[in-house]
Design a protein around this motif. Sequence first.
Motif, PDB file in Angstrom:
ATOM      1  N   SER A 318       0.841  -1.193   0.000  1.00 29.27           N
ATOM      2  CA  SER A 318       0.000   0.000   0.000  1.00 29.27           C
ATOM      3  C   SER A 318       0.875   1.241   0.000  1.00 29.27           C
ATOM      4  CB  SER A 318      -0.941   0.017   1.198  1.00 29.27           C
ATOM      5  OG  SER A 318      -0.216   0.061   2.406  1.00 29.27           O
ATOM      6  N   ARG A 345      -4.016  10.453   0.006  1.00 29.08           N
ATOM      7  CA  ARG A 345      -4.394   9.432  -0.967  1.00 29.08           C
ATOM      8  C   ARG A 345      -3.863   8.090  -0.476  1.00 29.08           C
ATOM      9  NH1 ARG A 345      -2.331   6.631  -5.432  1.00 29.08           N
ATOM     10  NH2 ARG A 345      -3.805   6.374  -7.178  1.00 29.08           N
ATOM     11  N   SER A 347      -3.758   3.948  -1.391  1.00 29.06           N
ATOM     12  CA  SER A 347      -4.009   2.908  -2.384  1.00 29.06           C
ATOM     13  C   SER A 347      -3.306   1.638  -1.943  1.00 29.06           C
ATOM     14  CB  SER A 347      -3.516   3.330  -3.771  1.00 29.06           C
ATOM     15  OG  SER A 347      -2.114   3.569  -3.759  1.00 29.06           O
ATOM     16  N   GLU A 349      -3.376  -3.132  -2.359  1.00 28.42           N
ATOM     17  CA  GLU A 349      -3.976  -4.344  -2.904  1.00 28.42           C
ATOM     18  C   GLU A 349      -3.630  -5.536  -2.022  1.00 28.42           C
ATOM     19  OE1 GLU A 349      -3.259  -7.288  -6.685  1.00 28.42           O
ATOM     20  OE2 GLU A 349      -3.498  -5.159  -7.126  1.00 28.42           O
ATOM     21  N   THR A 371      -8.550   2.645  -4.217  1.00 30.58           N
ATOM     22  CA  THR A 371      -7.914   3.932  -3.927  1.00 30.58           C
ATOM     23  C   THR A 371      -8.918   4.836  -3.217  1.00 30.58           C
ATOM     24  OG1 THR A 371      -6.498   3.768  -5.876  1.00 30.58           O
ATOM     25  CG2 THR A 371      -6.771   5.951  -4.899  1.00 30.58           C
ATOM     26  N   ASP A 403     -11.711   2.666  -7.980  1.00 25.70           N
ATOM     27  CA  ASP A 403     -10.911   1.512  -8.411  1.00 25.70           C
ATOM     28  C   ASP A 403     -11.031   0.321  -7.485  1.00 25.70           C
ATOM     29  OD1 ASP A 403      -9.949   3.199 -10.458  1.00 25.70           O
ATOM     30  OD2 ASP A 403      -8.351   3.927  -9.155  1.00 25.70           O
ATOM     31  N   LEU A 458      -9.501   0.939   3.052  1.00 24.68           N
ATOM     32  CA  LEU A 458      -9.524  -0.094   2.007  1.00 24.68           C
ATOM     33  C   LEU A 458      -9.766  -1.465   2.620  1.00 24.68           C
ATOM     34  CD1 LEU A 458      -6.453   1.180  -0.052  1.00 24.68           C
ATOM     35  CD2 LEU A 458      -8.871   1.564  -0.558  1.00 24.68           C
TER      36      LEU A 458
END
Length: 673
Positions: A318, A345, A347, A349, A371, A403, A458
Amino acid sequence: MLPSRLAILASPSLALAAPLLAQETAEESKAGEIVVLGRGLDETPAAPAYDTIAIGREQIVSAPSGRIEDVLGAVAGFQQFRRSDSRSSNPSAQGVTLRALGGNATSRALVLLDGVPMADPFFGYIPLSAIVPERLGSVRVTRGGGSGPFGAGALAGRIELESADPWALGPLSASLLANDRGGTEASLGLAEDLGAGFVVVDGRWDRGKGFFTTPAEDRVPATARAAFDSWSVGLRGVAPLGETIELQARGLVFRDDRTLRFEGADSSSEGQDASLRVVGRGDWQFEALAYVQARNFSNTVISSSQFTRVLDQRNTPSTGLGGKLELRPPVGDDHVLRLGVDYRRASGELQEEAYSAMSGALTERRRAGGTNTDFGVFLEDDWMLGNLVLTGGLRADRTTVADGFYRAVDANGAPVEETIPPGRADWTLGWRAGATYGLSDALHLRAAAYSGLRQPTLNELYRPFVVFPVVTQANAALENERLEGFEAGFDLTPAEGVALAVTAFDNKVKGAIANVTLAPDLRQRQNLPAIASRGIEGGLSVTRGALRFDGTLAWTDAEVEDGSSSADLDGNRPAQTPRWAAGASLTWTPSPGWLLSASIRHIGAQFEDDRETDVLPAATTLGAYAQMPLTERLSLVLRGENLTDEKVVTRNDGGSIDLGAPRTVWAGLRFGY
């Protein structure tokens, strides 16, 4: 030191401290001396309107465990999602909150290190093992207060950590300690003046085979100790760019490996953080900050019945990017105006594989991520009218979720499940206002009302997880949490060296995200209609010569307001939230170099889950610290954690429990100037 309240400094003469400091700095610069402070802009005159407690360096470095969560535990109302410290918990459960607004593992309090948010971009947890108390000069904890100029995420309040300067650290500092289970703790720090600036580099390494979190009667051959191995290295430099402007640069690299409950149940977290901050203390004061965070997390889940691997969360990279710009224009001696913007920001996975508990064969490959962004604009003004100080401000946040996806395929690559939720964006208006009034030099009254915002992480949106055998599902439809609250209190100094602070508060989180039970072994993250939290917080500090007492107490009545939800949780106390919490310490410094202290922490009974079925009993722990000089620069250090060997239950799932740290004794040497 606790509770050195900023509110006590709210008299009219001290309310102008920030402007006067800027003027003094400018005057010194004109005389040819450039003063480098190495911190952000000073608190504004109305900061005491909000319930704030300051912890000084002496109390920070004398924490019995040497962990930052132990330091923060001195503030009643501070809590982690679970009671385990950062040696014996899963890193992703290290969410921190205040005022009993917990309920899941994500932080509801904003934690800042030299102005930089520390929360993990994907999970929202705080890398507690990477925050080393010896590096800190002060800690400020504000319970409540709203988001204001501090960025979204300060839902339950904020925790501001400030690094120590070279004058506190000394040119060379080092320590080496060992405990009675073979664990070790080593640190080294170097600080050097560079022209008119300075540079500090330091590192710490903690390792040990740990203790059994599983009670003796429940252990099996696969049961493992809570082993830990963590290290961190920090670099910080400060240099003047002019007479009243300075540049501050910081870097932090860390890694933490742990084993929990069973052999093979290993987790790791790591990060590489960097930031730049430019601070101007002239007539036009300003602060410009930019930062980047690269983080990763891995975790292996072991079946509690077959003791085989069932999930390998092997990789969760991340990235966090953000910054802040704040401007304080000269608007007269009676006003301090703050204008600014901030941005974050996040982001990342998730990459994981699921395996059969019986055969060990691969069953699924899963990927999830997305994101999130938050762009904020704020305005706030403090107005000084003799003994009265007023403050008010507005904040607008544009949050986006984009996303996002969750995808699972079987061992052959055939699709099993796929979720691709639509992106969304929202504008949210926030506000806060407060006042302080000095009835006399000894008594100050204060009141405040505010709102706050927290965006789902997230992790909450897309990542399911397992604390075997309980599965918790993600929820891509989660909405932002919103807090509205008010508080009132007073600060009393009836005699020299005596300070008393009392605050009554009423806070409500609308859309609070919680792990809602759907079936005995199944939960899902959901927005509850609201969590209401009301209570009283108190702090007392007494200093008599070399002896000092600091204590805090919090009583909180928190409940779920859920009359319209199918979960039927109305009136329940939120999971992991106690009614009572208290902390106290007694410190004695009989002569230079000597530091003796004892501390006590109490946390009341709380429920493991939202259904109030499993109880974590109340626990009271006693700790001690002793630093005794052997030579001018070398000291013997003794520390004791949980000296009464209290049984601290940290997890209770239908009678399957985990335990916190037992009695632990440390001894070692510390070198410093």
